[in-house]
Design a protein around this motif. Structure first.
Motif, PDB file in Angstrom:
ATOM      1  N   ARG A 117       0.823  -1.199   0.000  1.00 11.12           N
ATOM      2  CA  ARG A 117       0.000   0.000   0.000  1.00 11.12           C
ATOM      3  C   ARG A 117       0.862   1.256   0.000  1.00 11.12           C
ATOM      4  O   ARG A 117       0.533   2.254  -0.622  1.00 11.12           O
ATOM      5  CB  ARG A 117      -0.928   0.011   1.219  1.00 11.12           C
ATOM      6  CG  ARG A 117      -2.107  -0.933   1.099  1.00 11.12           C
ATOM      7  CD  ARG A 117      -3.077  -0.506   0.008  1.00 11.12           C
ATOM      8  NE  ARG A 117      -3.674   0.785   0.265  1.00 11.12           N
ATOM      9  CZ  ARG A 117      -4.762   0.979   0.994  1.00 11.12           C
ATOM     10  NH1 ARG A 117      -5.378  -0.041   1.555  1.00 11.12           N
ATOM     11  NH2 ARG A 117      -5.240   2.191   1.164  1.00 11.12           N
ATOM     12  N   ALA A 118       2.000   1.211   0.737  1.00 14.41           N
ATOM     13  CA  ALA A 118       2.876   2.377   0.771  1.00 14.41           C
ATOM     14  C   ALA A 118       3.431   2.667  -0.603  1.00 14.41           C
ATOM     15  O   ALA A 118       3.495   3.820  -1.035  1.00 14.41           O
ATOM     16  CB  ALA A 118       4.015   2.137   1.771  1.00 14.41           C
ATOM     17  N   ARG A 119       3.851   1.624  -1.338  1.00 17.39           N
ATOM     18  CA  ARG A 119       4.375   1.845  -2.682  1.00 17.39           C
ATOM     19  C   ARG A 119       3.275   2.354  -3.596  1.00 17.39           C
ATOM     20  O   ARG A 119       3.500   3.210  -4.454  1.00 17.39           O
ATOM     21  CB  ARG A 119       4.980   0.553  -3.239  1.00 17.39           C
ATOM     22  CG  ARG A 119       5.605   0.722  -4.602  1.00 17.39           C
ATOM     23  CD  ARG A 119       6.323  -0.534  -5.051  1.00 17.39           C
ATOM     24  NE  ARG A 119       7.492  -0.806  -4.232  1.00 17.39           N
ATOM     25  CZ  ARG A 119       8.681  -0.258  -4.458  1.00 17.39           C
ATOM     26  NH1 ARG A 119       8.847   0.584  -5.446  1.00 17.39           N
ATOM     27  NH2 ARG A 119       9.701  -0.544  -3.687  1.00 17.39           N
ATOM     28  N   GLN A 120       2.062   1.840  -3.462  1.00 16.81           N
ATOM     29  CA  GLN A 120       0.966   2.319  -4.290  1.00 16.81           C
ATOM     30  C   GLN A 120       0.660   3.775  -4.008  1.00 16.81           C
ATOM     31  O   GLN A 120       0.435   4.571  -4.919  1.00 16.81           O
ATOM     32  CB  GLN A 120      -0.281   1.471  -4.038  1.00 16.81           C
ATOM     33  CG  GLN A 120      -0.166   0.060  -4.582  1.00 16.81           C
ATOM     34  CD  GLN A 120      -1.270  -0.840  -4.073  1.00 16.81           C
ATOM     35  OE1 GLN A 120      -1.918  -0.539  -3.082  1.00 16.81           O
ATOM     36  NE2 GLN A 120      -1.485  -1.947  -4.744  1.00 16.81           N
TER      37      GLN A 120
ATOM     38  N   SER B  38      -5.528   8.201   2.947  1.00 15.24           N
ATOM     39  CA  SER B  38      -4.121   7.909   3.185  1.00 15.24           C
ATOM     40  C   SER B  38      -3.421   9.191   3.624  1.00 15.24           C
ATOM     41  O   SER B  38      -3.672  10.272   3.082  1.00 15.24           O
ATOM     42  CB  SER B  38      -3.458   7.337   1.930  1.00 15.24           C
ATOM     43  OG  SER B  38      -3.452   8.280   0.880  1.00 15.24           O
ATOM     44  N   VAL B  39      -2.582   9.070   4.616  1.00 15.38           N
ATOM     45  CA  VAL B  39      -1.862  10.219   5.179  1.00 15.38           C
ATOM     46  C   VAL B  39      -0.367   9.983   5.022  1.00 15.38           C
ATOM     47  O   VAL B  39       0.131   8.887   5.327  1.00 15.38           O
ATOM     48  CB  VAL B  39      -2.212  10.418   6.666  1.00 15.38           C
ATOM     49  CG1 VAL B  39      -1.455  11.621   7.236  1.00 15.38           C
ATOM     50  CG2 VAL B  39      -3.715  10.598   6.847  1.00 15.38           C
ATOM     51  N   ARG B  40       0.331  11.008   4.549  1.00 13.87           N
ATOM     52  CA  ARG B  40       1.763  10.883   4.343  1.00 13.87           C
ATOM     53  C   ARG B  40       2.435  12.208   4.663  1.00 13.87           C
ATOM     54  O   ARG B  40       1.918  13.266   4.292  1.00 13.87           O
ATOM     55  CB  ARG B  40       2.061  10.483   2.897  1.00 13.87           C
ATOM     56  CG  ARG B  40       3.531  10.165   2.657  1.00 13.87           C
ATOM     57  CD  ARG B  40       3.752   9.675   1.254  1.00 13.87           C
ATOM     58  NE  ARG B  40       5.131   9.285   1.044  1.00 13.87           N
ATOM     59  CZ  ARG B  40       5.759   9.368  -0.115  1.00 13.87           C
ATOM     60  NH1 ARG B  40       5.116   9.844  -1.169  1.00 13.87           N
ATOM     61  NH2 ARG B  40       7.013   8.993  -0.242  1.00 13.87           N
ATOM     62  N   THR B  41       3.554  12.158   5.350  1.00 13.66           N
ATOM     63  CA  THR B  41       4.323  13.361   5.672  1.00 13.66           C
ATOM     64  C   THR B  41       5.710  13.235   5.070  1.00 13.66           C
ATOM     65  O   THR B  41       6.371  12.193   5.205  1.00 13.66           O
ATOM     66  CB  THR B  41       4.435  13.560   7.194  1.00 13.66           C
ATOM     67  OG1 THR B  41       3.122  13.743   7.736  1.00 13.66           O
ATOM     68  CG2 THR B  41       5.283  14.781   7.522  1.00 13.66           C
ATOM     69  N   VAL B  42       6.139  14.290   4.369  1.00 10.50           N
ATOM     70  CA  VAL B  42       7.473  14.311   3.784  1.00 10.50           C
ATOM     71  C   VAL B  42       8.195  15.550   4.286  1.00 10.50           C
ATOM     72  O   VAL B  42       7.684  16.663   4.186  1.00 10.50           O
ATOM     73  CB  VAL B  42       7.417  14.278   2.241  1.00 10.50           C
ATOM     74  CG1 VAL B  42       6.588  15.420   1.682  1.00 10.50           C
ATOM     75  CG2 VAL B  42       8.824  14.299   1.646  1.00 10.50           C
ATOM     76  N   PRO B  43       9.387  15.385   4.903  1.00  9.65           N
ATOM     77  CA  PRO B  43      10.169  16.552   5.320  1.00  9.65           C
ATOM     78  C   PRO B  43      10.942  17.125   4.135  1.00  9.65           C
ATOM     79  O   PRO B  43      11.539  16.381   3.352  1.00  9.65           O
ATOM     80  CB  PRO B  43      11.116  15.972   6.376  1.00  9.65           C
ATOM     81  CG  PRO B  43      11.278  14.535   6.009  1.00  9.65           C
ATOM     82  CD  PRO B  43      10.006  14.108   5.346  1.00  9.65           C
ATOM     83  N   TRP B  44      10.905  18.424   3.989  1.00 10.41           N
ATOM     84  CA  TRP B  44      11.608  19.077   2.868  1.00 10.41           C
ATOM     85  C   TRP B  44      12.060  20.456   3.316  1.00 10.41           C
ATOM     86  O   TRP B  44      11.258  21.295   3.719  1.00 10.41           O
ATOM     87  CB  TRP B  44      10.679  19.174   1.657  1.00 10.41           C
ATOM     88  CG  TRP B  44      11.319  19.759   0.437  1.00 10.41           C
ATOM     89  CD1 TRP B  44      12.386  19.257  -0.260  1.00 10.41           C
ATOM     90  CD2 TRP B  44      10.937  20.956  -0.244  1.00 10.41           C
ATOM     91  NE1 TRP B  44      12.685  20.057  -1.328  1.00 10.41           N
ATOM     92  CE2 TRP B  44      11.800  21.110  -1.346  1.00 10.41           C
ATOM     93  CE3 TRP B  44       9.937  21.895  -0.029  1.00 10.41           C
ATOM     94  CZ2 TRP B  44      11.712  22.186  -2.237  1.00 10.41           C
ATOM     95  CZ3 TRP B  44       9.834  22.967  -0.916  1.00 10.41           C
ATOM     96  CH2 TRP B  44      10.717  23.103  -2.006  1.00 10.41           C
TER      97      TRP B  44
ATOM     98  N   ARG C 278      -7.696  11.160  -0.632  1.00  9.63           N
ATOM     99  CA  ARG C 278      -8.768  10.182  -0.811  1.00  9.63           C
ATOM    100  C   ARG C 278      -9.074  10.048  -2.300  1.00  9.63           C
ATOM    101  O   ARG C 278      -8.966  11.011  -3.070  1.00  9.63           O
ATOM    102  CB  ARG C 278     -10.021  10.575  -0.027  1.00  9.63           C
ATOM    103  CG  ARG C 278     -10.732  11.816  -0.491  1.00  9.63           C
ATOM    104  CD  ARG C 278     -11.917  12.166   0.413  1.00  9.63           C
ATOM    105  NE  ARG C 278     -12.707  13.278  -0.117  1.00  9.63           N
ATOM    106  CZ  ARG C 278     -13.786  13.125  -0.879  1.00  9.63           C
ATOM    107  NH1 ARG C 278     -14.221  11.911  -1.186  1.00  9.63           N
ATOM    108  NH2 ARG C 278     -14.445  14.177  -1.338  1.00  9.63           N
ATOM    109  N   LEU C 279      -9.428   8.843  -2.682  1.00 15.01           N
ATOM    110  CA  LEU C 279      -9.734   8.506  -4.070  1.00 15.01           C
ATOM    111  C   LEU C 279     -11.154   7.986  -4.167  1.00 15.01           C
ATOM    112  O   LEU C 279     -11.641   7.315  -3.258  1.00 15.01           O
ATOM    113  CB  LEU C 279      -8.767   7.432  -4.584  1.00 15.01           C
ATOM    114  CG  LEU C 279      -7.270   7.741  -4.561  1.00 15.01           C
ATOM    115  CD1 LEU C 279      -6.479   6.485  -4.892  1.00 15.01           C
ATOM    116  CD2 LEU C 279      -6.920   8.850  -5.544  1.00 15.01           C
TER     117      LEU C 279
END
Length: 307
Positions: free
Chosen positions: A5-8, A196-202, A212-213
């Motif tokens: 799921r993470a890769r998707q 789905s929730v995702r956090t990216v540090p930048w 959401r889809l």
């Protein structure tokens, strides 16, 4: 979230403006930031901030470019001239140039193209729409990765894109596309369940996306709503996009009508599958997975067949 799921989830992005003037992710790049500091909140957070895009969807092993190089070599294109449609940040195009391809990339995002030109000087980058590009050149391969093809929402868009590919390919040239598989959603709601929730540090800032889809059955589109938040943002930045859902037999018909012979159509492995692509990998043709990969060869036109 499981590894699959993470890769998707990581694969739901697009490399740029998709090469279409009205596709989600298309942007004029106004105010786009590639220097230090927080991201510019413009028409599309990721395409307006190419470095943030690459942080959100990293490919440190260059799996996408390796996939393209290996699959094309297996089917002997007539030469080494390659057109990358929807090239985005130019990451794949740049690596393919290092592998010996003479690469041209097209996109509609000014910010993405500026980023690509700075980082990949061996590649020619052109601002062009995928439905109407005219480069006055011929190529031995055309690539369209990261579901860029699915920003052609209508049958007219798809027909126009395939006609442009046919016109720009040399006889025997190859078209390679990597996209979401519409057939995956026949009986599966895996990607439609919840947010789905995702956090990216930048650059010292944590950017969190809530995505959401859902399926728009009448339009045959997979729609997405993504809300971005980060420290200091007055309110979430909500952005929407959509992809056409195409099915394997539908694609075969479209390609045949456009003058292509399908050489391969498979769901795994690929650059966004688990396990990912590896050189010489066997191809799965069950077409049950959420990714679809196709390779087709340009048939000669009747005039080209005339002795």
């Amino acid at each position: 979230m499981s590894g699959r799921r993470a890769r998707q989830a990581a694969g739901t992005g697009l490399r740029g403006g998709a090469g279409t003037s009205d596709g989600a992710g298309a942007s004029d790049g106004a105010g786009a930031s590639d220097g230090a500091g927080a991201a510019t909140a413009g028409a599309n957070l990721l395409t307006d901030n190419p470095a943030l895009y690459e942080a959100q969807f990293p490919d440190p092993q260059h799996l996408a470019a390796g996939f393209v190089d290996d699959l094309l070599r297996r089917h002997a294109p007539p030469g080494r001239r390659l057109l990358d449609v929807g090239c985005g940040t130019g990451r794949d195009a740049g690596w393919l140039a290092q592998l010996g391809w003479a690469v041209t990339g097209i996109d509609t995002s000014t910010a993405m193209l500026a980023h690509a030109r700075r980082r990949h000087p061996r590649v020619r980058f052109v601002a062009a729409d995928m439905r109407g590009f005219d480069l006055a050149d011929r190529f031995d391969a055309v690539t369209c990765l990261d579901s860029a093809l699915l920003y052609c929402h209508t049958n007219a868009d798809l027909t126009a894109f395939l006609a442009r590919c046919h016109a720009h390919l040399a006889p025997g040239g190859l078209l390679l596309a990597e996209l979401r598989n519409g057939a995956f959603f026949l009986g599966s709601t895996e990607l439609l369940d919840g947010t789905s929730v995702r956090t990216v540090p930048w650059r010292g800032v944590a950017y969190t996306s809530r995505t959401r889809l859902w399926i728009d059955h009448a339009a045959q589109l997979l729609r997405r709503e993504r809300a971005w938040s980060w420290p200091g943002a007055p309110e979430p930045l909500v952005q929407t996009s959509a992809w056409r859902l195409l099915f394997p037999q539908e694609l075969r018909h479209l390609l045949d009508t456009a003058g292509f012979d399908v050489l391969a159509m498979f769901d795994a492995p690929g650059p966004r599958t688990e396990p990912p692509w590896r050189p010489g990998a066997a191809l799965s043709t069950t077409l049950r997975g959420d990714r679809l990969h196709l390779l087709a060869r340009r048939r000669p036109s009747r005039l080209e067949e005339t002795p």
